[in-house]
Scaffold this motif. Structure first.
Motif, PDB file in Angstrom:
ATOM      1  N   THR A   1      34.866  28.898  30.000  1.00  0.00           N
ATOM      2  CA  THR A   1      35.809  28.995  30.918  1.00  0.00           C
ATOM      3  C   THR A   1      36.558  30.357  30.848  1.00  0.00           C
ATOM      4  N   LYS A   2      36.555  31.266  32.005  1.00  0.00           N
ATOM      5  CA  LYS A   2      37.348  32.362  31.885  1.00  0.00           C
ATOM      6  C   LYS A   2      38.291  32.402  32.883  1.00  0.00           C
ATOM      7  N   PHE A   3      39.492  33.050  32.265  1.00  0.00           N
ATOM      8  CA  PHE A   3      40.613  33.343  32.995  1.00  0.00           C
ATOM      9  C   PHE A   3      40.832  34.858  33.236  1.00  0.00           C
ATOM     10  N   CYS A   4      41.485  34.927  34.672  1.00  0.00           N
ATOM     11  CA  CYS A   4      41.613  36.254  34.917  1.00  0.00           C
ATOM     12  C   CYS A   4      43.191  36.322  35.775  1.00  0.00           C
ATOM     13  N   LEU A   5      44.069  37.215  35.060  1.00  0.00           N
ATOM     14  CA  LEU A   5      45.533  37.286  35.669  1.00  0.00           C
ATOM     15  C   LEU A   5      45.395  38.339  36.542  1.00  0.00           C
ATOM     16  N   ILE A   6      45.742  38.631  38.031  1.00  0.00           N
ATOM     17  CA  ILE A   6      45.595  39.826  38.429  1.00  0.00           C
ATOM     18  C   ILE A   6      46.897  40.104  39.421  1.00  0.00           C
ATOM     19  N   ASP A   7      46.889  41.377  39.457  1.00  0.00           N
ATOM     20  CA  ASP A   7      48.154  41.953  40.457  1.00  0.00           C
ATOM     21  C   ASP A   7      47.584  41.673  41.680  1.00  0.00           C
ATOM     22  N   GLY A   8      48.280  40.920  42.760  1.00  0.00           N
ATOM     23  CA  GLY A   8      47.646  40.799  44.100  1.00  0.00           C
ATOM     24  C   GLY A   8      47.608  41.759  44.828  1.00  0.00           C
ATOM     25  N   GLU A   9      48.820  42.825  44.655  1.00  0.00           N
ATOM     26  CA  GLU A   9      48.914  43.850  45.480  1.00  0.00           C
ATOM     27  C   GLU A   9      47.980  45.026  45.274  1.00  0.00           C
ATOM     28  N   GLU A  10      48.307  45.365  43.903  1.00  0.00           N
ATOM     29  CA  GLU A  10      47.096  46.572  43.193  1.00  0.00           C
ATOM     30  C   GLU A  10      45.768  46.284  42.945  1.00  0.00           C
ATOM     31  N   ARG A  11      45.518  44.794  43.118  1.00  0.00           N
ATOM     32  CA  ARG A  11      44.328  44.293  42.914  1.00  0.00           C
ATOM     33  C   ARG A  11      43.719  44.808  41.346  1.00  0.00           C
TER      34      ARG A  11
ATOM     35  N   ILE B   1      25.619  46.694  39.164  1.00  0.00           N
ATOM     36  CA  ILE B   1      26.269  45.992  38.216  1.00  0.00           C
ATOM     37  C   ILE B   1      27.838  45.973  38.529  1.00  0.00           C
ATOM     38  N   SER B   2      28.509  44.537  38.425  1.00  0.00           N
ATOM     39  CA  SER B   2      29.882  44.416  38.756  1.00  0.00           C
ATOM     40  C   SER B   2      30.820  45.111  37.735  1.00  0.00           C
ATOM     41  N   ASP B   3      31.477  45.678  38.397  1.00  0.00           N
ATOM     42  CA  ASP B   3      32.766  46.522  37.593  1.00  0.00           C
ATOM     43  C   ASP B   3      33.724  45.505  36.688  1.00  0.00           C
ATOM     44  N   TYR B   4      33.565  44.241  37.141  1.00  0.00           N
ATOM     45  CA  TYR B   4      34.486  43.033  36.410  1.00  0.00           C
ATOM     46  C   TYR B   4      33.596  42.568  35.177  1.00  0.00           C
ATOM     47  N   SER B   5      32.323  42.869  34.928  1.00  0.00           N
ATOM     48  CA  SER B   5      31.532  42.284  33.932  1.00  0.00           C
ATOM     49  C   SER B   5      31.638  40.852  33.974  1.00  0.00           C
ATOM     50  N   GLU B   6      31.628  40.061  32.752  1.00  0.00           N
ATOM     51  CA  GLU B   6      31.916  38.608  32.730  1.00  0.00           C
ATOM     52  C   GLU B   6      32.995  37.956  33.418  1.00  0.00           C
ATOM     53  N   HIS B   7      33.980  38.614  33.876  1.00  0.00           N
ATOM     54  CA  HIS B   7      35.320  38.184  34.434  1.00  0.00           C
ATOM     55  C   HIS B   7      35.137  38.264  35.929  1.00  0.00           C
ATOM     56  N   THR B   8      33.830  38.750  36.426  1.00  0.00           N
ATOM     57  CA  THR B   8      33.888  38.767  37.954  1.00  0.00           C
ATOM     58  C   THR B   8      34.233  37.594  38.534  1.00  0.00           C
ATOM     59  N   GLY B   9      33.653  36.457  38.238  1.00  0.00           N
ATOM     60  CA  GLY B   9      33.868  35.123  38.916  1.00  0.00           C
ATOM     61  C   GLY B   9      35.569  34.925  39.036  1.00  0.00           C
ATOM     62  N   ALA B  10      36.225  34.980  37.556  1.00  0.00           N
ATOM     63  CA  ALA B  10      37.568  34.658  37.531  1.00  0.00           C
ATOM     64  C   ALA B  10      38.391  35.742  38.418  1.00  0.00           C
ATOM     65  N   TYR B  11      38.063  36.778  38.356  1.00  0.00           N
ATOM     66  CA  TYR B  11      38.681  37.936  39.353  1.00  0.00           C
ATOM     67  C   TYR B  11      38.538  37.420  40.725  1.00  0.00           C
ATOM     68  N   GLY B  12      37.250  36.956  41.073  1.00  0.00           N
ATOM     69  CA  GLY B  12      36.973  36.757  42.628  1.00  0.00           C
ATOM     70  C   GLY B  12      37.728  35.294  42.949  1.00  0.00           C
ATOM     71  N   ALA B  13      37.866  34.654  41.847  1.00  0.00           N
ATOM     72  CA  ALA B  13      38.529  33.285  42.256  1.00  0.00           C
ATOM     73  C   ALA B  13      40.123  33.418  42.247  1.00  0.00           C
ATOM     74  N   ALA B  14      40.615  34.460  41.597  1.00  0.00           N
ATOM     75  CA  ALA B  14      42.167  34.951  41.879  1.00  0.00           C
ATOM     76  C   ALA B  14      42.239  35.435  43.255  1.00  0.00           C
ATOM     77  N   SER B  15      41.291  36.427  43.393  1.00  0.00           N
ATOM     78  CA  SER B  15      41.588  37.050  44.772  1.00  0.00           C
ATOM     79  C   SER B  15      41.411  36.258  45.792  1.00  0.00           C
ATOM     80  N   HIS B  16      40.501  35.182  45.960  1.00  0.00           N
ATOM     81  CA  HIS B  16      40.290  34.319  46.894  1.00  0.00           C
ATOM     82  C   HIS B  16      41.625  33.458  47.113  1.00  0.00           C
ATOM     83  N   SER B  17      42.248  32.977  46.263  1.00  0.00           N
ATOM     84  CA  SER B  17      43.377  32.196  46.032  1.00  0.00           C
ATOM     85  C   SER B  17      44.701  32.902  47.021  1.00  0.00           C
ATOM     86  N   LEU B  18      44.509  34.232  47.191  1.00  0.00           N
ATOM     87  CA  LEU B  18      45.615  34.968  47.608  1.00  0.00           C
ATOM     88  C   LEU B  18      45.239  35.021  49.271  1.00  0.00           C
ATOM     89  N   VAL B  19      44.067  34.612  49.906  1.00  0.00           N
ATOM     90  CA  VAL B  19      43.676  34.826  51.202  1.00  0.00           C
ATOM     91  C   VAL B  19      44.381  33.849  51.908  1.00  0.00           C
TER      92      VAL B  19
END
Length: 252
Positions: A20-30, A234-252
């Motif tokens: 399980t992978k976790f990714c904390l993002i800044d929602g404004e700056e992405r 190739i994804s810029d987010y490597s193995e955390h691509t899915g976690a980054y996308g999940a975080a981003s989608h939670s802000l929609v």
């Protein structure tokens, strides 16, 4: 959760077949603020995985919107199918479960669709408009971007191929390298088989790959590209691509 500048933060959780992978993002700056990968250690039951998620959220002291990517079919945050984790997950309600801990789960989607959400940002300026996103891991997840919009629920990796006499992910997921003892070069040829089947069937303009195996592409990407008729990114987010996308989608 916001920082001193008033930026909203979001947490993405990507549940895979082996970790399980976790990714904390800044929602404004992405931008990515923190990442963490926790192996399952052969424990993929609900209690084990959910306990790891709860503990990590508490460890980071996170409060705010949480997005979850899950390797299966999801409808209204409820699991309908989890081929790589086991039948006990069927009917599991993420929102109801985590609300017991006062955690705000605002989005749950297929893990490959979560990765595709991340790819929408990365490919925004690409000339190609029909982009197939593939996540390579225990299986092969697929997400489809059309004119910058996510089309959910493709699950192409689970399609049976009469030519290969198995599903695409049984033929060419990252797991087969270890399970069948094949070399990386042999895997590249197999993965090219799967790619070419998808290109023939769905006619994407480009393909983007993510997953742990994409963290080091120097030894195989050029070889794979030579076997494919279309652009491979190739994804810029490597193995955390899915976690980054999940975080981003939670802000929609």
């Amino acid at each position: 959760m916001t920082d001193k500048q008033g930026h909203r933060k979001a947490l993405g959780v990507d549940i895979g077949g082996s970790s399980t992978k976790f990714c904390l993002i800044d929602g404004e700056e992405r931008t990515i603020l923190k990442t963490k990968t926790i192996p399952h250690e052969h424990e993929t039951n609900i209690y084990s995985i959910c306990s790891k998620i709860v503990n990590q959220i508490k460890m980071w002291g996170f409060e705010g919107s949480i997005g979850i990517g899950f390797p299966g079919i999801i409808d209204k945050m409820v699991v309908h199918d989890a081929p790589n984790l086991g039948g006990e997950w069927s009917g599991f309600d993420f929102k109801a479960q985590f609300s017991k801990h006062d955690f705000q789960v605002t989005s749950v989607l297929n893990d490959a669709d979560a990765a595709a959400v991340a790819m929408i940002e990365q490919t925004a300026q690409w000339p190609e408009k029909k982009i197939l996103c593939l996540t390579i891991g225990t299986g092969i997840g697929s997400g489809w971007i059309s004119d910058g919009e996510l089309l959910e629920g493709t699950e192409y990796g689970r399609h049976y191929s009469p030519r290969l006499q198995c599903t695409l992910e049984q033929w060419a997921s990252a797991k087969v390298i270890q399970e069948e003892g094949i070399s990386l070069s042999e895997w590249v040829i197999r993965f090219a088989d799967a790619l070419n089947i998808l290109v023939e069937r769905y006619s994407p303009d480009a393909i983007v790959l993510s997953g742990g195996i994409t963290t080091d592409t120097e030894s195989w990407l050029s070889e794979l590209q030579a076997l494919s008729p279309i652009r491979i990114g190739i994804s810029d987010y490597s193995e955390h691509t899915g976690a980054y996308g999940a975080a981003s989608h939670s802000l929609v």
